[in-house]
Motif scaffolding. Structure first.
Motif, mmCIF file in Angstrom:
data_model
loop_
_atom_site.group_PDB
_atom_site.id
_atom_site.type_symbol
_atom_site.label_atom_id
_atom_site.label_comp_id
_atom_site.label_asym_id
_atom_site.label_seq_id
_atom_site.Cartn_x
_atom_site.Cartn_y
_atom_site.Cartn_z
ATOM 1 N N ARG A 40 127.420 -10.683 -116.034
ATOM 2 C CA ARG A 40 127.873 -12.057 -116.280
ATOM 3 C C ARG A 40 127.593 -12.988 -115.101
ATOM 4 O O ARG A 40 127.269 -14.158 -115.285
ATOM 5 C CB ARG A 40 129.385 -12.018 -116.563
ATOM 6 C CG ARG A 40 130.064 -13.347 -116.690
ATOM 7 C CD ARG A 40 131.478 -13.163 -117.212
ATOM 8 N NE ARG A 40 132.192 -12.123 -116.496
ATOM 9 C CZ ARG A 40 132.887 -12.316 -115.382
ATOM 10 N NH1 ARG A 40 132.942 -13.511 -114.842
ATOM 11 N NH2 ARG A 40 133.541 -11.323 -114.799
ATOM 12 N N GLY A 41 127.682 -12.490 -113.886
ATOM 13 C CA GLY A 41 127.494 -13.345 -112.716
ATOM 14 C C GLY A 41 126.088 -13.336 -112.156
ATOM 15 O O GLY A 41 125.862 -13.871 -111.070
ATOM 16 N N ALA A 42 125.118 -12.766 -112.868
ATOM 17 C CA ALA A 42 123.746 -12.697 -112.362
ATOM 18 C C ALA A 42 123.166 -14.097 -112.190
ATOM 19 O O ALA A 42 123.354 -14.971 -113.044
ATOM 20 C CB ALA A 42 122.875 -11.876 -113.310
ATOM 21 N N THR A 43 122.445 -14.315 -111.085
ATOM 22 C CA THR A 43 121.883 -15.642 -110.813
ATOM 23 C C THR A 43 120.851 -16.049 -111.855
ATOM 24 O O THR A 43 120.654 -17.235 -112.111
ATOM 25 C CB THR A 43 121.236 -15.670 -109.419
ATOM 26 O OG1 THR A 43 120.261 -14.616 -109.333
ATOM 27 C CG2 THR A 43 122.275 -15.461 -108.334
ATOM 28 N N GLY A 44 120.173 -15.085 -112.479
ATOM 29 C CA GLY A 44 119.170 -15.413 -113.489
ATOM 30 C C GLY A 44 119.749 -15.952 -114.776
ATOM 31 O O GLY A 44 119.002 -16.439 -115.631
ATOM 32 N N ASN A 45 121.066 -15.879 -114.945
ATOM 33 C CA ASN A 45 121.682 -16.409 -116.160
ATOM 34 C C ASN A 45 121.610 -17.928 -116.225
ATOM 35 O O ASN A 45 121.806 -18.520 -117.286
ATOM 36 C CB ASN A 45 123.146 -15.982 -116.260
ATOM 37 C CG ASN A 45 123.291 -14.496 -116.481
ATOM 38 O OD1 ASN A 45 122.319 -13.824 -116.829
ATOM 39 N ND2 ASN A 45 124.478 -13.964 -116.269
ATOM 40 N N TYR A 46 121.360 -18.565 -115.071
ATOM 41 C CA TYR A 46 121.345 -20.031 -115.047
ATOM 42 C C TYR A 46 120.361 -20.502 -113.994
ATOM 43 O O TYR A 46 120.582 -20.350 -112.787
ATOM 44 C CB TYR A 46 122.745 -20.565 -114.736
ATOM 45 C CG TYR A 46 122.851 -22.070 -114.834
ATOM 46 C CD1 TYR A 46 122.804 -22.701 -116.072
ATOM 47 C CD2 TYR A 46 122.994 -22.859 -113.702
ATOM 48 C CE1 TYR A 46 122.901 -24.077 -116.174
ATOM 49 C CE2 TYR A 46 123.093 -24.236 -113.800
ATOM 50 C CZ TYR A 46 123.055 -24.837 -115.035
ATOM 51 O OH TYR A 46 123.143 -26.204 -115.145
ATOM 52 N N LEU A 47 119.250 -21.064 -114.450
ATOM 53 C CA LEU A 47 118.222 -21.600 -113.561
ATOM 54 C C LEU A 47 118.120 -23.092 -113.856
ATOM 55 O O LEU A 47 117.479 -23.522 -114.811
ATOM 56 C CB LEU A 47 116.885 -20.904 -113.802
ATOM 57 C CG LEU A 47 116.908 -19.369 -113.671
ATOM 58 C CD1 LEU A 47 115.591 -18.773 -114.140
ATOM 59 C CD2 LEU A 47 117.190 -18.968 -112.234
ATOM 60 N N ALA A 48 118.808 -23.880 -113.042
ATOM 61 C CA ALA A 48 118.882 -25.322 -113.282
ATOM 62 C C ALA A 48 117.569 -25.996 -112.891
ATOM 63 O O ALA A 48 116.920 -25.621 -111.915
ATOM 64 C CB ALA A 48 120.041 -25.923 -112.489
ATOM 65 N N GLU A 49 117.185 -27.002 -113.650
ATOM 66 C CA GLU A 49 116.035 -27.831 -113.300
ATOM 67 C C GLU A 49 116.565 -29.221 -112.960
ATOM 68 O O GLU A 49 116.963 -29.988 -113.826
ATOM 69 C CB GLU A 49 115.031 -27.901 -114.448
ATOM 70 C CG GLU A 49 113.779 -28.677 -114.067
ATOM 71 C CD GLU A 49 112.636 -28.483 -115.047
ATOM 72 O OE1 GLU A 49 111.987 -29.474 -115.394
ATOM 73 O OE2 GLU A 49 112.412 -27.326 -115.452
ATOM 74 N N ARG A 50 116.555 -29.528 -111.678
ATOM 75 C CA ARG A 50 117.108 -30.784 -111.183
ATOM 76 C C ARG A 50 115.983 -31.689 -110.688
ATOM 77 O O ARG A 50 114.902 -31.234 -110.325
ATOM 78 C CB ARG A 50 118.104 -30.530 -110.058
ATOM 79 C CG ARG A 50 119.289 -29.681 -110.479
ATOM 80 C CD ARG A 50 120.219 -29.433 -109.315
ATOM 81 N NE ARG A 50 119.581 -28.617 -108.286
ATOM 82 C CZ ARG A 50 119.611 -27.290 -108.255
ATOM 83 N NH1 ARG A 50 120.231 -26.639 -109.204
ATOM 84 N NH2 ARG A 50 119.018 -26.624 -107.295
ATOM 85 N N LEU A 51 116.282 -32.960 -110.634
ATOM 86 C CA LEU A 51 115.347 -33.938 -110.096
ATOM 87 C C LEU A 51 116.156 -34.954 -109.312
ATOM 88 O O LEU A 51 117.221 -35.400 -109.770
ATOM 89 C CB LEU A 51 114.577 -34.627 -111.229
ATOM 90 C CG LEU A 51 113.343 -35.437 -110.845
ATOM 91 C CD1 LEU A 51 112.286 -34.546 -110.196
ATOM 92 C CD2 LEU A 51 112.757 -36.122 -112.067
ATOM 93 N N SER A 52 115.693 -35.289 -108.120
ATOM 94 C CA SER A 52 116.408 -36.259 -107.294
ATOM 95 C C SER A 52 115.449 -37.334 -106.837
ATOM 96 O O SER A 52 114.238 -37.113 -106.712
ATOM 97 C CB SER A 52 117.051 -35.568 -106.086
ATOM 98 O OG SER A 52 116.065 -35.071 -105.212
ATOM 99 N N ALA A 53 115.989 -38.512 -106.577
ATOM 100 C CA ALA A 53 115.183 -39.639 -106.122
ATOM 101 C C ALA A 53 115.964 -40.424 -105.091
ATOM 102 O O ALA A 53 117.192 -40.580 -105.203
ATOM 103 C CB ALA A 53 114.791 -40.540 -107.289
ATOM 104 N N LEU A 54 115.274 -40.921 -104.079
ATOM 105 C CA LEU A 54 115.881 -41.820 -103.109
ATOM 106 C C LEU A 54 115.881 -43.226 -103.692
ATOM 107 O O LEU A 54 114.898 -43.656 -104.309
ATOM 108 C CB LEU A 54 115.100 -41.805 -101.792
ATOM 109 C CG LEU A 54 114.955 -40.444 -101.101
ATOM 110 C CD1 LEU A 54 114.233 -40.612 -99.773
ATOM 111 C CD2 LEU A 54 116.306 -39.781 -100.893
#
Length: 602
Positions: A228-242
């Motif tokens: 349940r706590g494996a890091t591969g269970n959730y791979l977020a795709e984020r984007l940031s901008a200044l």
């Protein structure tokens, strides 16, 4: 299923506990639904046109938040219990029933023991779906002789137990599911093999835990049981901008000037003929460029179109804005983007091999960054992307979870001609090509920047500087972040590093980082960072290695010398190599002569 409320920090609603993530709170395991479940009245909109231009049509919203103790009507995010199956710590009974006592949800078994979430869940290999392991079904299936008619047709749903055997040690062999009614027992060893669920006829429901199964689409991909706590269970795709005044890149400015020239139409009309060649030379001389560049613009191949990678497009505009600030000296403009620029000039006490390649530094006194969650994947980085908003598409704009932060930083610009001369060295190119080849062989790694020599060198230098700044700035290294501007194969070549810290508070940060951007502090800091990286605690193994890290995407780089917190690194601690910075037996480093010169100066 009834929604459950618990407290989280506002920044955690984007990462690491954003839409689709599992979070453990007070002994319970919860999962965040998509933004279509948000109460938009309490989710303030965040403005950042630069970011939305790359994300596409939509709205950036900050998660509903509150200060103090949460009450019944307090604005908040809804989290769902997942996995629904739990077992009692005291008697081992397994169920997914939830009870109430005096109007409140209880997490207790009938025997008085605490209910604990099951350790394993089922994740779709390619579709990024997640669901409970159907424990009763799994326990009563299998291909061994124990599956009798009594077991196959057992209906004792309340007699399932999770048991441990001390005689079998501490591994999965010691854990099993048992039905006390029919006597069926099955070890968890049989659960974790690659095709275990498929052999038992357990299929993917094609949905997420907060979505009704009736709304799910058919999914043909296989399920795999994971912790349940494996890091591969959730791979977020984020984007940031200044949040910066969007400056047009130099190539765009040049293209606009060429098109506005009085003789430009003559080139277009001649379409590559002798007159076009002659006129292009006139325009090039007047505007300070080359005839080839003028002809390329006339042919429509100036490369100023939208790039397929949103982050690269964002960085082009940011690079142009930083360059303009660096040329302006002391910045008295105010606002949310304040940068004092100064040129790096030689000094007798500074190594010339460093000041020749580092041309300018910007002290970023104030900056605003907006971070948004685009979506997520499960199990593997090449799985299907699940959008952050899964609501109906009829005429509505999707909502992206976002947060705005204010902070400070240091920007370093390197000499373009010096970098080009260094990149042309065959040994340098061959060293970087090792990573280029591995990136092309790894599908998910192709979403990362191309590891050109300048990118690998500046990225590694950024990590070395972050590790050093953590001792002097007052910020932990996990609070510092990088933004690498290092691309040679674009219309506007970039060669720079931004190291910054940002906090989700209107007052920003306290200046501990920006003060280190002053000349008298920064140059010694860079030399100290190089000196610390000269010898790694894992040498000679580390410096002689060309295969380290995830998918072997690092060369001479390990935890003892280069790696930082993954939240600080744009590439997740990949594409690092000390040899391209400091040099090695067969390669010249970008700053390979600095330490020798410093030691010679004494």
């Amino acid at each position: 299923m009834e929604p459950i409320r618990h407290d989280l920090r506002l920044s955690e609603t984007v990462s690491p506990f954003g839409v689709g993530a599992i979070v453990d709170v007070r002994g319970e395991s919860l999962i965040a639904p998509d933004t279509s479940w948000w109460d938009k009245k309490f989710a303030p909109e965040i403005s950042c046109d630069r970011l939305l231009n790359r994300l596409g049509p939509g709205v950036l919203r900050q998660a509903p938040s509150h200060a103090g103790i949460a009450a019944k009507e307090t604005p908040a995010l809804t989290y769902w219990r997942f996995p629904a199956w739990r077992f009692c710590e005291q008697c081992g009974k397994v169920s997914k029933l939830t009870g109430r006592s005096k109007g409140k949800w209880i997490n207790r078994c009938d025997c008085g023991g605490a209910l604990v979430p099951m350790r394993y869940v089922a994740v779709c290999k390619k579709g990024s779906h997640i669901q409970d392991v159907p424990w009763f079904m799994w326990t009563h299936r299998g291909h061994d002789a124990g599956v009798t008619e009594e077991v196959r047709f057992c209906k004792a749903y309340k007699e399932l137990r999770f048991t441990r055997s001390a005689k079998l040690g501490e591994g999965l062999k010691a854990l099993s599911m048992e039905c006390t009614a029919c006597g069926r027992s099955r070890s968890l060893v049989e659960l974790v093999t690659d095709d275990a669920l498929a052999r038992d006829g357990i299929r993917c429901t094609g949905t997420q835990p907060w979505i009704e199964k009736s709304e799910a689409q058919a999914c043909e991909h296989k399920l795999v049981a994971v912790q349940r706590g494996a890091t591969g269970n959730y791979l977020a795709e984020r984007l940031s901008a200044l949040d910066i005044p969007e400056e047009p890149p130099a190539s765009v400015e040049l293209a606009n000037k060429v098109r506005a020239h009085v003789y430009f139409e003559k080139i277009v009309a001649d379409n590559g003929g002798p007159q076009a060649q002659m006129v292009s030379e006139w325009i090039a001389t007047e505007l300070g460029t080359t005839p080839e560049a003028v002809l390329a613009i006339a042919a429509g191949s100036d490369g100023d179109g939208e790039d397929e990678k949103p982050l690269l497009g964002l960085k082009d505009g940011e690079w142009a804005a930083f360059i303009k600030k660096l040329e302006g000296g002391r910045d008295r403009s105010g606002g949310d983007f304040v940068v004092d620029g100064w040129a790096v000039e030689p000094r007798p006490s500074w190594p010339a091999s460093l000041t020749d390649r580092l041309t300018a530094v910007g002290q970023v006194r104030r900056m605003r960054e907006v971070r948004a969650l685009r979506g997520f994947r499960r199990h593997s980085p090449d799985a299907e992307l699940v959008q952050a908003d899964l609501g109906p598409d009829q005429g509505r704009r999707p909502t992206y979870p976002a947060i705005e932060t204010f902070g400070e930083g240091i920007f370093l610009r390197f000499d373009e001609q010096q970098l080009q001369d260094w990149e042309r060295l065959p040994d340098v190119r061959a060293r970087a090509d090792i990573l280029v080849g591995r990136r092309s062989e790894t599908p998910w790694a192709q979403r990362l920047d191309v590891p050109e020599p300048r990118f690998v060198a500046l990225h590694t230098l950024s990590h070395l500087l972050i590790r050093r700044l953590a001792f002097a700035s007052g910020y932990a290294s996990a609070s510092l972040q990088e933004r690498i501007y290092a691309n040679a194969n674009r219309a506007d070549r970039t060669a720079g590093i931004l190291i910054y810290t940002a906090a989700g508070d209107a007052q920003g940060t306290l200046g501990g980082l920006v003060r280190l951007g002053a000349p008298d502090k920064l140059i010694p800091m860079l030399v100290a960072a190089l000196d610390e990286a000269d010898v790694c605690s894992n040498d000679p193994v580390c410096i002689e290695s060309d295969r380290q890290g995830s998918s072997s995407l690092n060369l001479s780089a390990c935890h003892g010398c280069c790696l930082v917190s993954e939240t600080s690194c744009e590439s997740g601690n990949r594409f690092l190599d000390r040899q391209l910075v400091l040099g090695g037996k067969d390669v010249e480093g970008l700053l390979g002569h600095v330490l020798a010169e410093v030691r010679q100066l004494g």
